[in-house]
Design an enzyme around this catalytic site. Structure first.
Site, PDB file in Angstrom:
ATOM      1  N   GLU A 147       0.828  -1.219   0.000  1.00  0.00           N
ATOM      2  CA  GLU A 147       0.000   0.000   0.000  1.00  0.00           C
ATOM      3  C   GLU A 147       0.865   1.272   0.000  1.00  0.00           C
ATOM      4  OE1 GLU A 147      -3.655   2.233   2.415  1.00  0.00           O
ATOM      5  OE2 GLU A 147      -2.543   0.655   3.427  1.00  0.00           O
ATOM      6  N   LYS A 186      -2.731  -1.973  -2.895  1.00  0.00           N
ATOM      7  CA  LYS A 186      -3.779  -1.096  -2.356  1.00  0.00           C
ATOM      8  C   LYS A 186      -3.350   0.327  -2.680  1.00  0.00           C
ATOM      9  CE  LYS A 186      -6.461   0.129   1.746  1.00  0.00           C
ATOM     10  NZ  LYS A 186      -7.103  -0.341   2.985  1.00  0.00           N
TER      11      LYS A 186
END
EC number: 4.1.2.13
Length: 295
Positions: free
Chosen positions: A176, A213
């Site tokens: 992420e 992400k």
């Protein structure tokens, strides 16, 4: 790695629920839920309250596998139980929802326009425990605040180095590298980010699987080629400070990109609500996020 869970995350219709605010952000999460700081006097009581909040969400009939593919927990939640079952086992066995674990220890100070992850001491031990507790994958967050090529390269290199360590335990890492939605040159930062991610994906061993992400991109369908990469199980989007309505609207314009919302999922939920009110609002949220995720 559980192949049923892998298949569910790779091809299932729905989104990932992020229930992973940790120590630093827990008081804020409780406050948004209507629990003032005078309701607890130490960390243990605080974590007990946050577990009650998460248990209420997870046990709600609105929190179901028709809409939700997976849920990201933090370490304290992984170690606790729901109805006598470890949280991860409850999620999978009772709900059909795949459990993930947040593993990062927060962000380092800004440098080169980015915030890398702080070192993660005892990571190997945590990953071993995650495997023992039937966790499927992990999540770790960095933050990009400027379109700085050197900084973005550092973020992606750090993420991939730790992702390989995670994958060696048979877990699927969610990488992420969040792009700050408020930055002026967000589109440029995303171009640099995609370039770095693509380069490191192509260098992975054939059997290594990761998830990404990412902030919802400024340009629609910008991450389509990453979604189609053979190493990538799924690309999920964070809400990044957008309201639920804004995040859903932007997400719906990105085909194949699914939600992994935290604040936007729990928006409006409150400790003071009756179960009927709570479940009705959560059902409304999961339905709206689901619809935006299946475009």
């Amino acid at each position: 790695m559980n192949t049923k869970q892998l298949e569910r995350i790779h091809t299932g219709k729905g989104f990932i629920a992020a229930l992973d605010q940790s120590g630093g952000s827990t008081p804020k999460a409780l406050l948004q839920y209507g629990i003032q700081e005078d309701r607890y006097s130490n960390e243990e009581e605080m974590f007990e309250l946050v577990h009650e909040m998460r248990t209420r969400i997870i046990k709600s009939p609105a929190f179901d596998s028709r809409h939700i593919l997976g849920a990201i927990l933090f370490e304290n939640t992984m170690d606790r139980s729901i109805d006598g079952q470890l949280t991860a086992d409850y999620l999978w066995e009772q709900k059909g929802i795949v459990p993930f674990l947040k593993i990062d220890q927060g962000l380092a100070e800004p440098e080169n326009g980015v915030q890398l992850m702080k070192p993660i001491p005892g990571l190997d031990d945590l990953l071993k425990r995650a495997v023992q507790k039937n966790i499927f994958g992990t999540k770790m967050r960095s933050l990009i605040k400027e379109a700085n090529p050197a900084g973005i390269k550092q973020v992606v290199e750090q993420q991939f180095a730790i992702a390989k360590q995670i994958a060696s335990y048979g877990l699927v890492p969610i990488i992420e590298p969040e792009v700050d939605i408020h930055m002026a040159d967000k589109g440029q930062a995303e171009r640099l980010l995609k370039q770095e991610i693509s380069a490191l994906l192509s260098a992975l061993g054939t059997d290594v699987k990761v998830m990404l992400k990412l902030s919802i991109p400024s340009e629609d369908d910008f991450y389509r080629d990453l979604i189609q990469d053979p190493h990538v199980v799924r690309v999920v989007a964070l809400s990044g400070g957008y309201t639920q309505a804004e995040a859903n609207d932007k997400l719906a314009h990105n085909h194949g990109l699914i939600a992994s919302f935290s604040r936007a999922l729990s928006q409006g939920l409150s400790d003071q609500q009756s179960d009927d009110e709570f479940n009705a609002l959560l059902a409304q949220s999961t339905e709206a996020i689901y619809k935006a995720s299946i475009t």
